[in-house]
Design a protein around this motif. Structure first.
Motif, PDB file in Angstrom:
ATOM      1  N   GLU A  39       2.542 -10.178 -12.302  1.00 43.98           N
ATOM      2  CA  GLU A  39       3.132 -11.273 -11.516  1.00 43.98           C
ATOM      3  C   GLU A  39       4.595 -11.480 -11.904  1.00 43.98           C
ATOM      4  O   GLU A  39       5.457 -11.687 -11.045  1.00 43.98           O
ATOM      5  CB  GLU A  39       2.357 -12.577 -11.732  1.00 43.98           C
ATOM      6  N   LEU A  40       4.883 -11.414 -13.198  1.00 37.66           N
ATOM      7  CA  LEU A  40       6.272 -11.563 -13.654  1.00 37.66           C
ATOM      8  C   LEU A  40       7.132 -10.399 -13.161  1.00 37.66           C
ATOM      9  O   LEU A  40       8.284 -10.588 -12.759  1.00 37.66           O
ATOM     10  CB  LEU A  40       6.321 -11.650 -15.182  1.00 37.66           C
TER      11      LEU A  40
ATOM     12  N   MET B 213      -4.483  -1.578 -10.388  1.00 34.81           N
ATOM     13  CA  MET B 213      -3.446  -2.598 -10.569  1.00 34.81           C
ATOM     14  C   MET B 213      -2.326  -2.399  -9.543  1.00 34.81           C
ATOM     15  O   MET B 213      -1.786  -3.370  -8.993  1.00 34.81           O
ATOM     16  CB  MET B 213      -2.885  -2.541 -11.989  1.00 34.81           C
ATOM     17  N   ALA B 214      -1.985  -1.144  -9.271  1.00 36.99           N
ATOM     18  CA  ALA B 214      -0.941  -0.866  -8.272  1.00 36.99           C
ATOM     19  C   ALA B 214      -1.359  -1.377  -6.899  1.00 36.99           C
ATOM     20  O   ALA B 214      -0.544  -1.932  -6.155  1.00 36.99           O
ATOM     21  CB  ALA B 214      -0.647   0.630  -8.221  1.00 36.99           C
ATOM     22  N   ARG B 215      -2.614  -1.191  -6.563  1.00 38.47           N
ATOM     23  CA  ARG B 215      -3.108  -1.685  -5.270  1.00 38.47           C
ATOM     24  C   ARG B 215      -3.078  -3.212  -5.214  1.00 38.47           C
ATOM     25  O   ARG B 215      -2.827  -3.800  -4.167  1.00 38.47           O
ATOM     26  CB  ARG B 215      -4.538  -1.199  -5.032  1.00 38.47           C
ATOM     27  N   SER B 216      -3.360  -3.838  -6.335  1.00 41.99           N
ATOM     28  CA  SER B 216      -3.373  -5.303  -6.388  1.00 41.99           C
ATOM     29  C   SER B 216      -1.976  -5.899  -6.293  1.00 41.99           C
ATOM     30  O   SER B 216      -1.817  -7.050  -5.890  1.00 41.99           O
ATOM     31  CB  SER B 216      -4.037  -5.785  -7.686  1.00 41.99           C
ATOM     32  N   PHE B 217      -0.965  -5.109  -6.668  1.00 41.77           N
ATOM     33  CA  PHE B 217       0.429  -5.571  -6.628  1.00 41.77           C
ATOM     34  C   PHE B 217       1.267  -4.531  -5.881  1.00 41.77           C
ATOM     35  O   PHE B 217       2.028  -3.782  -6.486  1.00 41.77           O
ATOM     36  CB  PHE B 217       0.948  -5.789  -8.051  1.00 41.77           C
ATOM     37  N   PRO B 218       1.133  -4.481  -4.558  1.00 39.50           N
ATOM     38  CA  PRO B 218       1.765  -3.410  -3.780  1.00 39.50           C
ATOM     39  C   PRO B 218       3.289  -3.420  -3.790  1.00 39.50           C
ATOM     40  O   PRO B 218       3.902  -2.420  -3.437  1.00 39.50           O
ATOM     41  CB  PRO B 218       1.230  -3.645  -2.358  1.00 39.50           C
ATOM     42  N   ASP B 219       3.897  -4.535  -4.217  1.00 37.84           N
ATOM     43  CA  ASP B 219       5.364  -4.561  -4.288  1.00 37.84           C
ATOM     44  C   ASP B 219       5.884  -4.339  -5.709  1.00 37.84           C
ATOM     45  O   ASP B 219       7.080  -4.526  -5.971  1.00 37.84           O
ATOM     46  CB  ASP B 219       5.922  -5.875  -3.712  1.00 37.84           C
TER      47      ASP B 219
ATOM     48  N   PHE C 196       2.739   3.946  -6.151  1.00 37.34           N
ATOM     49  CA  PHE C 196       2.199   4.645  -7.318  1.00 37.34           C
ATOM     50  C   PHE C 196       2.930   5.974  -7.475  1.00 37.34           C
ATOM     51  O   PHE C 196       2.901   6.823  -6.573  1.00 37.34           O
ATOM     52  CB  PHE C 196       0.695   4.870  -7.123  1.00 37.34           C
ATOM     53  N   TYR C 197       3.591   6.155  -8.616  1.00 37.73           N
ATOM     54  CA  TYR C 197       4.455   7.322  -8.846  1.00 37.73           C
ATOM     55  C   TYR C 197       3.970   8.128 -10.051  1.00 37.73           C
ATOM     56  O   TYR C 197       3.249   7.616 -10.904  1.00 37.73           O
ATOM     57  CB  TYR C 197       5.894   6.864  -9.103  1.00 37.73           C
TER      58      TYR C 197
END
Length: 240
Positions: A111-112, A138-144, A171-172
């Motif tokens: 979130e931060l 986690m990447a899916r949960s925070f797409p930006d 996702f890289y």
């Protein structure tokens, strides 16, 4: 070509005394322009990273390391973003003993990163706690929030890492410690837009890690992306 985001853990830990001046020497020998630096994970010292960036602002940029179990971990990270102007957060589930998909623990840190427009770079091999799928969750949960998977899931889960990088926009894959055939496969399957050169110094040799990328392709445009432009883009580096 700008060589950006090689990634280096600097500072003191048991058996290791690796200072920023040593890194600058290696960068000069390897032809690396600018390097992401973060603390040794076993002895977290974000202040030393900040001091190092102040000393070499044209050659280094800082990333935070925080033990997510720390009571004041969120405060530590916010200080790194707000006061130190670090570019992102380095996470390693193995070092700090958590599962990479433990949402309740990690969400406040993501979130931060979202609030400050920062990216997260993560240790992602085939260890049980940090397999690519867990970080991908986690990447899916925070797409930006860009999530960069160091080591591409080697030695056992690189093919799955590639599937996820192809499927998830934020996702890289990062090349540090990955084998040349794995990097070649990622280049062909996922494309140069999702691959970031990194070296994980002092554990890997910067020049050797760069030579892997140059072996995989001679396409100058693709080399520019992998050696620097992708990193600059996801970190919003206006000067690159």
């Amino acid at each position: 070509l700008a060589k950006l985001f090689p990634g280096a853990h600097i500072g003191v830990k048991k058996g290791e005394d690796y200072h920023v001046e040593s890194l600058i020497e290696i960068m000069n020998q390897s032809g690396v322009d600018k390097c992401m630096i973060c603390s040794q994970l076993e002895t977290v010292n974000n202040e030393y990273i900040y001091e190092s960036v102040q000393k070499f602002p044209d050659r280094t940029f800082g990333f935070a390391v925080v033990n997510p179990w720390d009571i004041n971990g969120e405060e530590q990270l916010e200080k790194c973003f707000r006061d130190y102007h670090f570019y992102g957060l380095k996470m390693n589930a193995i070092r700090f003993g958590y599962s990479a998909d433990r949402y309740s623990l990690l969400a406040p840190y993501f979130e931060l990163c979202r609030a400050y427009g920062k990216c997260v770079v993560v240790h992602g091999q085939s260890d049980m706690f940090s397999i690519p799928d867990k970080w991908a969750q986690m990447a899916r949960s925070f797409p930006d929030v860009p999530v960069v998977l160091y080591h591409m899931g080697v030695p056992l889960m690189y093919e799955r890492a590639m599937e996820l990088a192809k499927e998830i926009p934020n996702f890289y894959l990062s090349t540090a410690g990955a084998y040349v055939p794995v990097i070649q496969m990622a280049y062909e399957k996922v494309g140069p837009e999702k691959i970031l050169f990194s070296s994980d110094a002092p554990f890997c040799d910067q020049k050797q890690e760069m030579d892997k990328i140059r072996y995989v392709t001679k396409n100058e445009g693709h080399l520019e992306l992998m050696l620097g432009k992708n990193s600059a883009r996801i970190m919003n580096m206006d000067d690159k």
